[in-house]
Design a protein around this motif. Structure first.
Motif, PDB file in Angstrom:
ATOM      1  N   ARG A 187       5.304   9.918 -14.488  1.00 46.89           N
ATOM      2  CA  ARG A 187       4.163  10.511 -13.786  1.00 46.89           C
ATOM      3  C   ARG A 187       4.035  11.993 -14.106  1.00 46.89           C
ATOM      4  NH1 ARG A 187       3.814  12.966  -9.002  1.00 46.89           N
ATOM      5  NH2 ARG A 187       5.860  12.256  -8.255  1.00 46.89           N
ATOM      6  N   ARG A 189       4.950  13.412 -16.846  1.00 49.58           N
ATOM      7  CA  ARG A 189       4.404  13.477 -18.202  1.00 49.58           C
ATOM      8  C   ARG A 189       2.882  13.306 -18.179  1.00 49.58           C
ATOM      9  NH1 ARG A 189       4.748   9.686 -22.579  1.00 49.58           N
ATOM     10  NH2 ARG A 189       4.374   8.065 -21.008  1.00 49.58           N
ATOM     11  N   ASP A 190       2.413  12.321 -17.413  1.00 47.02           N
ATOM     12  CA  ASP A 190       0.981  12.035 -17.373  1.00 47.02           C
ATOM     13  C   ASP A 190       0.195  13.130 -16.655  1.00 47.02           C
ATOM     14  OD1 ASP A 190       1.537   9.705 -18.720  1.00 47.02           O
ATOM     15  OD2 ASP A 190       1.562   8.459 -16.913  1.00 47.02           O
ATOM     16  N   GLU A 191       0.732  13.654 -15.547  1.00 50.06           N
ATOM     17  CA  GLU A 191      -0.008  14.619 -14.740  1.00 50.06           C
ATOM     18  C   GLU A 191       0.110  16.051 -15.238  1.00 50.06           C
ATOM     19  OE1 GLU A 191       1.229  14.206 -10.700  1.00 50.06           O
ATOM     20  OE2 GLU A 191       0.380  12.187 -10.469  1.00 50.06           O
TER      21      GLU A 191
END
Length: 314
Positions: A187, A189-191
């Motif tokens: 998460r 990494r994604d955010e």
């Protein structure tokens, strides 16, 4: 974001030289998670410490965002704000006499960040400890293992780094909370667009979290590539042996010989004394014992340092 080029680290040991890292090329791209896997003693942690600037390489360079790392104190301080470490044992890395607030605030204080309380609260919230104020005055022994690891991650996030180097981030946790920490890293990494190098001996962890895998043996990367390609169709005999211990593996490969000794690098392929292919009397065995293999480059393409797979050599 982070790159090692021809990296080597040697230590003196009773008059002998131990080559803990022996010519490594490795890169971590923006928003990418790379898993560095291998058995204990292969040089994973030394490589991670060198990438953090905690160990100076004997030769080669570490680069961040295209610029070589320099070892002046001011440059290292700026670098370590961008590249942060997450250790495997939160109980060992957290001071038992410090509250959660003090532990997370330590980095921002060293770097002189403003709005300390807001920075700490934001870091704890991003690490999944909500509401963050509820954890400010708690001590490590009052938290669960998963919560302690989230505090360690929050301490890294408090400086808004671009890269995390996580050394066995879930090794000390119960199976029930490992998935939560791995989901948190994904998460983040994604955010936040974080990049990460995850050091592990657990290929199951690499499968679940990594975009690419680099397999290390006796100080050198012996196979690397996209996670699915490496773990579904491993080319190097060492990678095949590591994968054979997983429950779904059809047959277990038992390696012969002793664990690698970094003061005694074998001639030819460094894996040949324990290689199951050489032990089986393959015709290429004499070449494995005598012919050196090239150092693999830092590339996203599948590659293997093995005489059996010359088409994949860098």
């Amino acid at each position: 974001m982070l790159e090692a080029k021809d990296l080597a680290v040697e230590f003196s040991s009773r008059g002998r030289r131990a080559r803990a890292v022996d010519g490594v090329n490795l890169s971590v791209g923006p928003g990418e998670i790379v898993a560095l896997v291998g058995e204990s003693g292969c040089g994973k942690t030394t490589l991670a410490r060198t990438l953090l600037g905690l160990v100076r390489p004997t030769s080669g360079t570490v680069s961040y965002d295209g610029s070589p790392l320099t070892y002046r104190s001011k440059a290292l301080k700026a670098y370590r704000r961008q590249v942060q470490l997450v250790l495997q044992d939160p109980m060992g890395s957290l001071n038992p006499r410090q509250t959660v607030y003090e532990a997370v605030a330590e980095g921002p204080r060293i770097h002189g960040l403003a709005d300390e309380e807001q920075v700490v609260a934001s870091a704890l919230a991003r690490a999944g400890l909500r509401p963050p104020e509820r954890f400010f005055l708690r001590y490590p022994h009052e938290l669960s293992g998963g919560q302690r690891q989230r505090v360690v991650i929050a301490g890294a996030l408090a400086l808004d780094p671009k890269v995390l180097i996580a050394d066995e981030p879930v090794a000390s946790l119960d199976a029930s909370v490992r998935g939560e920490i791995l989901a948190l890293l994904l998460r983040l990494r994604d955010e936040l667009g974080l990049s990460a190098l995850v050091v592990t001996h657990d290929l199951g962890l690499a499968w679940n979290i990594a975009d690419r895998v680099a397999v290390m043996y006796l100080g050198r990367i012996v196979e690397s590539g996209p996670t699915e390609e490496v773990l579904k169709a491993p080319q190097h005999p060492y990678t095949q042996a590591l994968l054979s211990v997983l429950p779904e593996s059809p047959a277990r490969i038992v390696l012969s010989g002793e664990p690698p000794d970094p003061t005694r690098i074998p001639t030819g392929c460094r894996f040949h004394p324990r290689c199951q292919v050489v032990a089986a009397g393959n015709p290429i065995a004499s070449k494995c014992r005598s012919d050196l293999l090239p150092v693999l480059p830092a590339t996203a393409d599948p590659q293997s340092a093995c005489h059996l797979t010359p088409k994949l050599l860098g």
